[in-house]
Design a protein around this motif. Structure first.
Motif, short mmCIF file in Angstrom:
data_model
loop_
_atom_site.label_atom_id
_atom_site.label_comp_id
_atom_site.label_asym_id
_atom_site.label_seq_id
_atom_site.Cartn_x
_atom_site.Cartn_y
_atom_site.Cartn_z
N UNK A 1 0.74 -1.09 0.03
CA UNK A 1 -0.03 -0.04 0.08
C UNK A 1 0.88 1.21 -0.07
N UNK A 2 0.45 2.31 -0.83
CA UNK A 2 1.29 3.45 -0.53
C UNK A 2 0.43 4.65 0.08
N UNK A 3 1.32 5.27 0.78
CA UNK A 3 0.65 6.57 1.54
C UNK A 3 1.01 7.69 0.82
N UNK A 4 -0.13 8.63 0.52
CA UNK A 4 0.33 9.94 -0.28
C UNK A 4 0.31 11.04 0.60
N UNK A 5 1.34 11.84 0.48
CA UNK A 5 1.54 13.18 1.30
C UNK A 5 1.96 14.08 0.21
N UNK A 6 2.23 15.41 0.70
CA UNK A 6 2.68 16.41 -0.19
C UNK A 6 3.17 17.56 0.79
N UNK A 7 4.33 18.19 0.15
CA UNK A 7 4.62 19.56 0.90
C UNK A 7 4.44 20.63 0.02
N UNK A 8 4.01 21.72 0.73
CA UNK A 8 3.52 23.07 0.29
C UNK A 8 4.35 23.91 0.35
N UNK A 9 4.87 24.55 -0.85
CA UNK A 9 5.89 25.45 -0.86
C UNK A 9 5.62 27.03 -1.09
N UNK A 10 4.40 27.33 -0.79
CA UNK A 10 3.82 28.56 -0.91
C UNK A 10 4.65 29.52 -0.07
N UNK A 11 4.81 29.37 0.99
CA UNK A 11 5.67 30.37 2.03
C UNK A 11 7.04 30.74 1.36
N UNK A 12 7.82 29.71 0.90
CA UNK A 12 9.14 29.59 0.30
C UNK A 12 9.16 30.62 -0.99
N UNK A 13 8.03 30.29 -1.84
CA UNK A 13 7.88 31.02 -3.22
C UNK A 13 7.41 32.24 -2.98
N UNK A 14 6.65 32.59 -1.81
CA UNK A 14 6.45 33.95 -1.57
C UNK A 14 7.69 35.03 -1.03
N UNK A 15 8.46 34.33 -0.37
CA UNK A 15 9.69 34.89 0.08
C UNK A 15 10.62 35.08 -0.89
N UNK A 16 10.96 34.23 -2.15
CA UNK A 16 11.62 34.42 -3.16
C UNK A 16 11.09 35.71 -4.03
N UNK A 17 9.79 35.94 -3.94
CA UNK A 17 9.36 37.11 -4.46
C UNK A 17 9.14 38.50 -3.73
N UNK A 18 9.73 38.34 -2.42
CA UNK A 18 9.92 39.61 -1.62
C UNK A 18 8.64 39.66 -0.53
#
Length: 108
Positions: A1-18
C-alpha cells in the motif's frame, strides 16, 4: 500500500518574490478575482491546504511566476515495504512484560 502526502512550498515561493507577510498576498489575489478573507489567506500560506480551487492555484502561480510543480511536492511512501521489515516507520516496538495481579487481603 502507498501512503500519499505532499509538501506545500507557498511560503518559500512568496519569500523568493519578496513577500514575507500573509497580507502581502491578499491584494494580488484580489487583482485576479480571487476573494479570500484574511484568515483564509493566512491558513493558505501557513498551513497545508487540503482543498484548493484551480482558480486559486492558477492565480498563485501567476502571482509568484511559478508552476504548480513549484508549489506542490508530492511525497509517496510505500508502507508495504515497512510492514515486511517487521514494523512501521517511527513506531517503537513494545516489549511484552509479565503482569502480577495483587488482590486485597480480606480479614475474617
Amino acid at each position: 500500500m502507498k501512503q500519499i502526502d505532499y509538501l506545500w512550498h507557498l511560503r518559500t515561493k512568496m519569500a523568493e518574490q519578496g513577500m514575507f507577510s500573509t497580507t502581502d498576498l491578499q491584494p494580488h489575489l484580489s487583482d485576479r478575482g480571487i476573494t479570500l478573507s484574511r484568515e483564509q489567506v493566512y491558513r493558505l500560506v501557513t498551513g497545508q491546504p487540503q482543498r484548493l480551487s484551480m482558480h486559486t492555484l492558477v492565480a498563485l502561480c501567476d502571482i509568484l511566476e511559478c508552476t504548480p510543480n513549484d508549489l506542490i511536492e508530492p511525497r509517496i511512501v510505500d508502507t508495504s515495504a515497512k510492514k515486511a521489515a517487521g514494523r512501521d516507520a517511527g513506531a517503537t516496538p513494545i516489549a511484552a512484560r509479565r503482569t502480577t495481579i495483587r488482590r486485597p487481603r480480606t480479614e475474617s
